[in-house]
Design an enzyme around this catalytic site. Structure first.
Site, PDB file in Angstrom:
ATOM      1  N   GLU A 132       0.831  -1.216   0.000  1.00  0.00           N
ATOM      2  CA  GLU A 132       0.000   0.000   0.000  1.00  0.00           C
ATOM      3  C   GLU A 132       0.859   1.258   0.000  1.00  0.00           C
ATOM      4  O   GLU A 132       0.367   2.341  -0.273  1.00  0.00           O
ATOM      5  CB  GLU A 132      -0.933   0.023   1.226  1.00  0.00           C
TER       6      GLU A 132
ATOM      7  N   ASP B  92       9.182  21.208 -34.463  1.00  0.00           N
ATOM      8  CA  ASP B  92       8.389  20.915 -33.262  1.00  0.00           C
ATOM      9  C   ASP B  92       6.991  20.458 -33.664  1.00  0.00           C
ATOM     10  O   ASP B  92       6.748  20.057 -34.819  1.00  0.00           O
ATOM     11  CB  ASP B  92       8.386  22.168 -32.354  1.00  0.00           C
TER      12      ASP B  92
ATOM     13  N   ASP C 252      13.630  14.940 -14.076  1.00  0.00           N
ATOM     14  CA  ASP C 252      14.047  14.071 -12.984  1.00  0.00           C
ATOM     15  C   ASP C 252      15.155  13.152 -13.471  1.00  0.00           C
ATOM     16  O   ASP C 252      15.384  12.988 -14.668  1.00  0.00           O
ATOM     17  CB  ASP C 252      12.842  13.266 -12.466  1.00  0.00           C
TER      18      ASP C 252
ATOM     19  N   GLU D 133      21.155  42.199 -35.136  1.00  0.00           N
ATOM     20  CA  GLU D 133      20.872  41.114 -34.189  1.00  0.00           C
ATOM     21  C   GLU D 133      21.457  39.794 -34.693  1.00  0.00           C
ATOM     22  O   GLU D 133      21.999  39.005 -33.920  1.00  0.00           O
ATOM     23  CB  GLU D 133      19.360  40.972 -33.986  1.00  0.00           C
TER      24      GLU D 133
HETATM   25  C1  GLA Z   1       4.992  21.709 -24.954  1.00  0.00           C
HETATM   26  C2  GLA Z   1       6.478  21.960 -25.026  1.00  0.00           C
HETATM   27  C3  GLA Z   1       6.756  23.080 -25.986  1.00  0.00           C
HETATM   28  C4  GLA Z   1       6.212  22.699 -27.345  1.00  0.00           C
HETATM   29  C5  GLA Z   1       4.743  22.381 -27.248  1.00  0.00           C
HETATM   30  C6  GLA Z   1       4.194  21.824 -28.547  1.00  0.00           C
HETATM   31  O1  GLA Z   1       4.321  22.756 -24.364  1.00  0.00           O
HETATM   32  O2  GLA Z   1       6.992  22.237 -23.766  1.00  0.00           O
HETATM   33  O3  GLA Z   1       8.129  23.329 -26.068  1.00  0.00           O
HETATM   34  O4  GLA Z   1       6.930  21.583 -27.833  1.00  0.00           O
HETATM   35  O5  GLA Z   1       4.473  21.423 -26.237  1.00  0.00           O
HETATM   36  O6  GLA Z   1       2.868  21.520 -28.471  1.00  0.00           O
END
Ligand code: GLA
Length: 726
Positions: free
Chosen positions: A176, A366, A532, A612
């Site tokens: 548990e 991404d 982690d 920049e």
């Molecule tokens: C999470 C990640 C971001 C990006 C979005 C995409 O929030 O932390 O960096 O990859 O998802 O949906």
């Protein structure tokens, strides 16, 4: 030899270079904890104090000795139901419904090398770098055996612990509550340091005195969480960065956890760390074994900086694995904040060209490239390239990018599923849902049942089929919600689902790193929701936070630095006004903050001026130059950005010959005073030359009186000072 057993006193002593840990089997067979702290020789059973305390009962075996009570003696692995009323490490329900398990010493063995764990991440070491101890405790009534395992890495001052629970009895027992490690201190006044937060503002430093109350942190979210990190520190009241004694416990696990600290009736302190027991109830039938995740312990007699150095070395060299463990990580440009869901293959290619011109190594595509995924409502689970959206195949796009001399990385969120997806339409039962109840949605999505092998296998194959289509160097593994609706169709025992889910996740990750040894994995969970040591075993870097604001990042990265090395912290320069806070900070400041991590960019360079861009080229060169010092050097926190106006930190090479100091002004005032930053870790008695000015400074004065930062107008100015020993 770092592990010693003295037969006569039945004494176990674990030595690291600077610490000693000791326990003893007492006359009745109980395993008592004697000592953990500064390295010392001898037997510490003199610390045991026996007294007759009302309402602290006595085990039957103690006969008429009212001074012997498990309620007042320091325990190595305390169990509920044995007369110890403090927080238990183990709660076990027997076949007859009773809660008790009397663990008595049975045997032990000492082994060369560091034990490993089947299916779970764990600290690893070469055979000559570590020793392991296994102490077997047995409950004579239920037949349950508990193996307490200890790994000792003497040169890192690291001791690891884990427990294995075996049912060698006839009846089913149910676990548990399983805490991996308990630390009982008979004396001392401590502070608890823990790291709390929320999405986009993780790991805020908190220090509170340990009083006569139980302080508990943890996560019921099925993930380690943004809210509390699974790493705690116990520090003497007077302990600071440079002086005093402190201890830490880090959980090598990515699911729910619990950490508790309590001062007891006799003035002793107990700290525990292990699995979250809510939503946990794990049956063990005859012959079955349960393995707990590992806890990393370390002790520093030289303040919090020393403690962090121990943990940094341990995580960098004994937790992180793979080709990129020691460096060579690409500087990347991530598409998220530059494009969000709105891109084509041509846009990604254009980003890659821009990135190439800036000196960046890799472009990361991404979220948004697969299934029907133009926003966060649909598509998760459909790991099929959306060629209509990209306007080309993945292989074609990646070839174009690698032809530029750039690497290519891609985003996945393998554990989640959108209801509006082909996968959900085909397998609605693969999502975690409780029959007859509407599930809790988060970011519109549900969680796949990774406790089921067929689900893990399906997603694994889908991910591999993408990775096999092109030359992909990097995967960002995201996980964007907490887990609810704990119910798996594969079991009648729902109390094991969350734990088995994490085992499923680890199985997937292990297979992935085995199959693609050259792939760089970056962990992510809405930023740092699963930051982690467990994830770091598979992914040597983790996106630290969805908050890319340079000033907020000072606090986030400061908090993270206590338990984790800079080489694990994903950190990018993003556009201003910052998308999370609206704050405008200089590009230089954003660069200096992002350099204290795995450096990269997350913006569309097309929106930058030529000036920049020129600055970015220099930043990239600078990072490349200092990368080894940043990722392998000793990291010192010079100020606390929560309480001081200037945030400052530095890296010193192991031999003290080079140092890089970074400072960011969080405030600006009229008639400003000069800020002196006291440096650390330089070689006493030596002098250092500051590269840009050519000025020579005595190391001791830099460490005693400080380095004067320039006084200049402007908000959020930042400085980077490179010093070389002469
Ligand atoms: C999470 C990640 C971001 C990006 C979005 C995409 O929030 O932390 O960096 O990859 O998802 O949906």
């Amino acid at each position: 030899m770092s592990i010693h057993y003295q037969e006569e006193e039945r004494l176990f002593t674990l030595h690291t270079d600077n610490s000693t840990y000791q326990m003893q089997v007492d006359k009745y067979g109980y395993l008592l904890h004697l000592y953990y702290g500064r390295r010392t020789e001898g037997c510490m059973d003199y610390l045991l104090f026996y007294s007759d305390r009302g309402f602290s009962g006595n085990p039957y075996i103690a006969g008429r000795d009212k001074t012997y009570s498990l309620d007042t003696l320091p325990q190595e692995y305390p169990v509920m139901g044995t007369g110890d009323f403090r927080n238990p490490a183990l709660i076990l329900c027997n076949g007859d419904g009773s809660f008790s398990c009397c663990l008595l010493y049975e045997s032990h063995r000492i082994m060369k090398g560091k034990y490993g764990l089947e299916g779970l991440p764990a600290v690893y070491a070469e055979k000559e770098e570590a020793e392991s101890l296994e102490i077997t405790m047995a409950d004579p009534v239920s037949g349950v055996k508990v193996d307490l395992l200890y790994g000792v890495l003497p040169h890192c001052d690291i001791i690891t612990r884990t427990v294995r629970i075996r049912n060698e009895g006839e009846d089913r027992v149910t676990l548990e509550n399983v805490q991996t490690a308990c630390l009982d201190f008979v004396s001392g006044d401590y502070d608890l340091i823990s790291f709390n937060g929320r999405h986009a503002m993780e790991r805020n430093f908190q220090r509170t005195p340990v009083e006569h109350a139980c302080q508990t942190i943890g996560s019921r979210r099925g993930m380690s969480s943004h809210q509390y990190n699974p790493m705690i520190i116990l520090a003497d009241h007077e302990c600071n960065e440079d002086h005093g004694a402190c201890y830490s416990m880090s959980f090598v696990y990515s699911g729910g956890f619990k950490a508790q600290v309590e001062k007891d009736q006799t003035g002793g302190t107990r700290a525990l760390m292990g699995l979250m027991d809510d939503l946990f109830s794990y049956p063990l039938d005859k012959g079955e074994t349960f393995q707990s995740p590992e806890v990393i312990l370390t002790y520093s007699g030289h303040g919090l900086a020393g403690l962090s150095h121990n943990l940094h070395t341990c995580i960098r060299e004994h937790v992180c694995r793979g080709r990129y463990r020691d460096g060579g990580r690409p500087i990347l440009l991530n598409s998220w904040e530059g494009c969000y869901f709105d891109f084509t293959g041509e846009d990604i290619y254009r980003l890659a060209v821009e990135a190439k011109n800036l000196g960046i190594d890799m472009i990361v595509m991404d979220d948004g490239w697969f299934g029907k995924r133009d926003d966060d409502i649909s598509g998760l689970g459909d790991w099929v390239v959306n060629e209509d959206k990209l306007g080309e195949s993945l292989g074609h796009l990646v070839n174009r990018i690698t032809d530029l001399g750039m690497k290519f990385g891609i985003w996945f969120e393998p554990e989640c599923i959108s209801e509006d997806s082909d996968l959900y339409r085909a397998h609605p039962d693969w999502a975690l849902k409780i029959p007859g109840r509407d599930p809790v949605r988060a970011r519109y999505q549900l969680v796949l049942d990774f406790s089921r092998k067929e689900v893990v296998d399906h997603i694994f194959n889908a991910v591999c089929s993408i990775l096999d289509q092109a030359d992909i160097s990097y995967v960002k593994w995201d996980f964007n919600r907490s887990i609810t609706d704990i119910f798996s169709r594969d079991t009648s025992v729902q109390g094991k689902v969350l734990y088995d889910y994490v085992l499923g996740l680890y199985d997937f990750l292990e297979r992935l790193v085995e199959r693609y040894p050259d792939l760089l994995l970056e962990g992510c969970s809405g930023g740092g929701g699963r930051f982690d040591a467990g994830m770091l075993y598979y992914a040597p870097q983790i996106w630290c936070s969805d908050n890319t604001d340079a000033i907020d990042r000072l606090r986030i990265q400061y908090g993270t630095s206590f338990g984790y090395p800079v080489s694990t912290m994903g950190s990018h320069v993003s556009a201003v006004p910052n998308h999370q806070t609206g704050r405008i900070t200089p590009l230089k400041t954003r660069g200096i903050v992002a350099m204290s991590g795995t450096f990269g960019y997350e913006l569309d360079p097309a929106h930058m001026s030529q000036e920049e861009k020129d600055e970015v080229v220099l930043q990239v060169e600078e990072y490349r130059r200092f990368r080894d010092l940043i990722s392998q050097g000793l990291y010192y926190r010079l100020t606390n950005p929560f309480t001081e106006e200037t945030a400052a930190w530095m890296f010193v090479s192991e031999d003290g010959s080079e140092a890089l100091v970074s400072a960011v002004m969080q405030q600006v005032h009229g008639a400003s005073l000069c800020t002196y930053i006291r440096l650390k870790g330089l070689k006493a008695g030596e002098s250092y030359i500051e590269e840009k000015s050519g000025r020579i400074y005595p190391a001791d004065a830099l460490m005693e009186a400080g380095y004067p930062l320039p006084v200049e107008p402007g908000a959020y100015n930042a400085y980077q000072i490179f010093l070389k020993k002469i």
